[in-house]
Design a protein around this motif. Structure first.
Motif, PDB file in Angstrom:
ATOM      1  N   ILE A  36      20.206  -1.778 -31.787  1.00 20.71           N
ATOM      2  CA  ILE A  36      20.089  -0.765 -32.834  1.00 20.71           C
ATOM      3  C   ILE A  36      18.636  -0.552 -33.258  1.00 20.71           C
ATOM      4  O   ILE A  36      18.165   0.586 -33.347  1.00 20.71           O
ATOM      5  N   PHE A  37      17.914  -1.635 -33.522  1.00 20.00           N
ATOM      6  CA  PHE A  37      16.591  -1.514 -34.138  1.00 20.00           C
ATOM      7  C   PHE A  37      15.416  -1.645 -33.160  1.00 20.00           C
ATOM      8  O   PHE A  37      14.304  -1.239 -33.484  1.00 20.00           O
ATOM      9  N   PHE A  38      15.662  -2.223 -32.008  1.00 23.75           N
ATOM     10  CA  PHE A  38      14.583  -2.436 -31.034  1.00 23.75           C
ATOM     11  C   PHE A  38      14.994  -1.877 -29.679  1.00 23.75           C
ATOM     12  O   PHE A  38      14.790  -2.516 -28.643  1.00 23.75           O
ATOM     13  N   HIS A  39      15.596  -0.689 -29.679  1.00 28.69           N
ATOM     14  CA  HIS A  39      16.221  -0.151 -28.471  1.00 28.69           C
ATOM     15  C   HIS A  39      15.271  -0.022 -27.289  1.00 28.69           C
ATOM     16  O   HIS A  39      15.697  -0.188 -26.156  1.00 28.69           O
ATOM     17  N   SER A  40      13.982   0.225 -27.505  1.00 26.72           N
ATOM     18  CA  SER A  40      13.071   0.330 -26.369  1.00 26.72           C
ATOM     19  C   SER A  40      12.719  -1.033 -25.774  1.00 26.72           C
ATOM     20  O   SER A  40      12.313  -1.119 -24.618  1.00 26.72           O
ATOM     21  N   ARG A  41      12.873  -2.093 -26.564  1.00 29.52           N
ATOM     22  CA  ARG A  41      12.571  -3.459 -26.107  1.00 29.52           C
ATOM     23  C   ARG A  41      13.740  -4.404 -26.404  1.00 29.52           C
ATOM     24  O   ARG A  41      13.533  -5.563 -26.759  1.00 29.52           O
ATOM     25  N   ALA A  45      13.734  -8.511 -27.375  1.00 28.10           N
ATOM     26  CA  ALA A  45      14.118  -8.815 -28.753  1.00 28.10           C
ATOM     27  C   ALA A  45      15.337  -9.731 -28.778  1.00 28.10           C
ATOM     28  O   ALA A  45      15.384 -10.699 -29.553  1.00 28.10           O
ATOM     29  N   THR A  46      16.311  -9.455 -27.923  1.00 23.11           N
ATOM     30  CA  THR A  46      17.517 -10.283 -27.868  1.00 23.11           C
ATOM     31  C   THR A  46      17.190 -11.712 -27.447  1.00 23.11           C
ATOM     32  O   THR A  46      17.648 -12.672 -28.077  1.00 23.11           O
ATOM     33  N   VAL A  47      16.389 -11.853 -26.412  1.00 24.84           N
ATOM     34  CA  VAL A  47      16.030 -13.191 -25.918  1.00 24.84           C
ATOM     35  C   VAL A  47      15.292 -13.986 -26.999  1.00 24.84           C
ATOM     36  O   VAL A  47      15.596 -15.165 -27.231  1.00 24.84           O
ATOM     37  N   ILE A  48      14.341 -13.358 -27.668  1.00 26.41           N
ATOM     38  CA  ILE A  48      13.580 -14.058 -28.708  1.00 26.41           C
ATOM     39  C   ILE A  48      14.500 -14.481 -29.855  1.00 26.41           C
ATOM     40  O   ILE A  48      14.444 -15.622 -30.321  1.00 26.41           O
ATOM     41  N   MET A  49      15.363 -13.559 -30.296  1.00 24.32           N
ATOM     42  CA  MET A  49      16.246 -13.899 -31.422  1.00 24.32           C
ATOM     43  C   MET A  49      17.269 -14.968 -31.036  1.00 24.32           C
ATOM     44  O   MET A  49      17.578 -15.844 -31.841  1.00 24.32           O
ATOM     45  N   ILE A  50      17.793 -14.917 -29.827  1.00 25.67           N
ATOM     46  CA  ILE A  50      18.746 -15.946 -29.397  1.00 25.67           C
ATOM     47  C   ILE A  50      18.039 -17.290 -29.228  1.00 25.67           C
ATOM     48  O   ILE A  50      18.605 -18.341 -29.508  1.00 25.67           O
ATOM     49  N   ALA A  51      16.779 -17.259 -28.797  1.00 25.45           N
ATOM     50  CA  ALA A  51      16.016 -18.506 -28.641  1.00 25.45           C
ATOM     51  C   ALA A  51      15.850 -19.248 -29.962  1.00 25.45           C
ATOM     52  O   ALA A  51      15.669 -20.465 -29.974  1.00 25.45           O
ATOM     53  N   THR A  52      15.954 -18.535 -31.063  1.00 25.91           N
ATOM     54  CA  THR A  52      15.819 -19.200 -32.370  1.00 25.91           C
ATOM     55  C   THR A  52      16.999 -20.127 -32.668  1.00 25.91           C
ATOM     56  O   THR A  52      16.950 -20.883 -33.639  1.00 25.91           O
ATOM     57  N   PRO A 108       0.982  -7.978 -30.390  1.00 30.73           N
ATOM     58  CA  PRO A 108       2.103  -8.689 -29.747  1.00 30.73           C
ATOM     59  C   PRO A 108       2.527  -9.960 -30.489  1.00 30.73           C
ATOM     60  O   PRO A 108       3.723 -10.253 -30.578  1.00 30.73           O
ATOM     61  N   THR A 109       1.576 -10.694 -31.033  1.00 27.25           N
ATOM     62  CA  THR A 109       1.929 -11.910 -31.779  1.00 27.25           C
ATOM     63  C   THR A 109       2.731 -11.564 -33.028  1.00 27.25           C
ATOM     64  O   THR A 109       3.707 -12.237 -33.358  1.00 27.25           O
ATOM     65  N   ALA A 110       2.328 -10.493 -33.702  1.00 35.02           N
ATOM     66  CA  ALA A 110       3.049 -10.067 -34.901  1.00 35.02           C
ATOM     67  C   ALA A 110       4.479  -9.668 -34.551  1.00 35.02           C
ATOM     68  O   ALA A 110       5.426  -9.979 -35.281  1.00 35.02           O
ATOM     69  N   ARG A 111       4.644  -8.996 -33.423  1.00 34.26           N
ATOM     70  CA  ARG A 111       5.981  -8.574 -32.995  1.00 34.26           C
ATOM     71  C   ARG A 111       6.872  -9.794 -32.747  1.00 34.26           C
ATOM     72  O   ARG A 111       8.030  -9.828 -33.169  1.00 34.26           O
ATOM     73  N   VAL A 112       6.332 -10.799 -32.080  1.00 34.16           N
ATOM     74  CA  VAL A 112       7.118 -12.007 -31.783  1.00 34.16           C
ATOM     75  C   VAL A 112       7.452 -12.747 -33.069  1.00 34.16           C
ATOM     76  O   VAL A 112       8.596 -13.167 -33.273  1.00 34.16           O
ATOM     77  N   LEU A 113       6.469 -12.907 -33.974  1.00 33.31           N
ATOM     78  CA  LEU A 113       6.740 -13.589 -35.244  1.00 33.31           C
ATOM     79  C   LEU A 113       7.812 -12.859 -36.045  1.00 33.31           C
ATOM     80  O   LEU A 113       8.675 -13.484 -36.665  1.00 33.31           O
ATOM     81  N   HIS A 114       7.755 -11.530 -36.032  1.00 30.76           N
ATOM     82  CA  HIS A 114       8.750 -10.730 -36.733  1.00 30.76           C
ATOM     83  C   HIS A 114      10.149 -10.999 -36.171  1.00 30.76           C
ATOM     84  O   HIS A 114      11.101 -11.216 -36.926  1.00 30.76           O
ATOM     85  N   LEU A 115      10.258 -11.018 -34.844  1.00 33.60           N
ATOM     86  CA  LEU A 115      11.558 -11.258 -34.211  1.00 33.60           C
ATOM     87  C   LEU A 115      12.035 -12.692 -34.406  1.00 33.60           C
ATOM     88  O   LEU A 115      13.236 -12.928 -34.593  1.00 33.60           O
ATOM     89  N   VAL A 116      11.117 -13.645 -34.386  1.00 31.01           N
ATOM     90  CA  VAL A 116      11.498 -15.039 -34.650  1.00 31.01           C
ATOM     91  C   VAL A 116      12.028 -15.168 -36.076  1.00 31.01           C
ATOM     92  O   VAL A 116      13.078 -15.776 -36.312  1.00 31.01           O
TER      93      VAL A 116
END
Length: 133
Positions: A36-41, A45-52, A108-116
């Motif tokens: 829904i929110f990160f449709h282009s990536r 986004a899914t992998v990073i959030m599941i990794a948490t 890119p670091t900000a994007r990853v921190l946001h998703l984490v």
């Protein structure tokens, strides 16, 4: 001297179903949020959030390691209110300071921190809901 006997609790079948639903939601909710929110990536986004879900490593410090009747929130060190506040900061901070100089893209670091941060908040929310069921 006789060894003390540990009492084993009988877990009703309905608790097993609730536990399985909770585990499945830890995979499905990040996927839906990513779509829904990160449709282009969405894949990244899914992998990073599941990794948490690695945050559940703190369950290894508990005895027993898994107890379906125990609420994770407030019990395990990475499931405390203090930790949740840190996760919220990880989520919000890139929104405030994560833009590159041109104002168009996130670093890119900000994007990853946001998703984490988002993944950890989703995880805590699902665990909290599990505590209420």
């Amino acid at each position: 001297m006789a060894m003390p006997v540990k009492r084993q609790t009988v877990i009703p079948p309905s608790q097993h179903i609730t536990d399985m639903i909770n585990i499945v939601l830890h995979f499905i909710v990040p996927l839906v949020v990513a779509l829904i929110f990160f449709h282009s990536r969405w894949r990244n986004a899914t992998v990073i959030m599941i990794a948490t879900m690695l945050v559940d490593a703190d369950h290894l410090l508990a005895d027993p390691i898994y107890d379906s009747t125990r609420c994770s929130i407030g019990f395990h060190p990475l499931h405390t209110i203090t930790a949740i506040v840190i996760y919220a900061i990880l989520f919000v901070l890139p929104l405030v300071v994560g833009r590159k100089a041109d104002g168009q893209e996130w670093h890119p670091t900000a994007r990853v921190l946001h998703l984490v941060g988002l993944g950890l908040l989703i995880h805590m929310a699902l665990d909290w809901i599990d505590c209420m069921v």
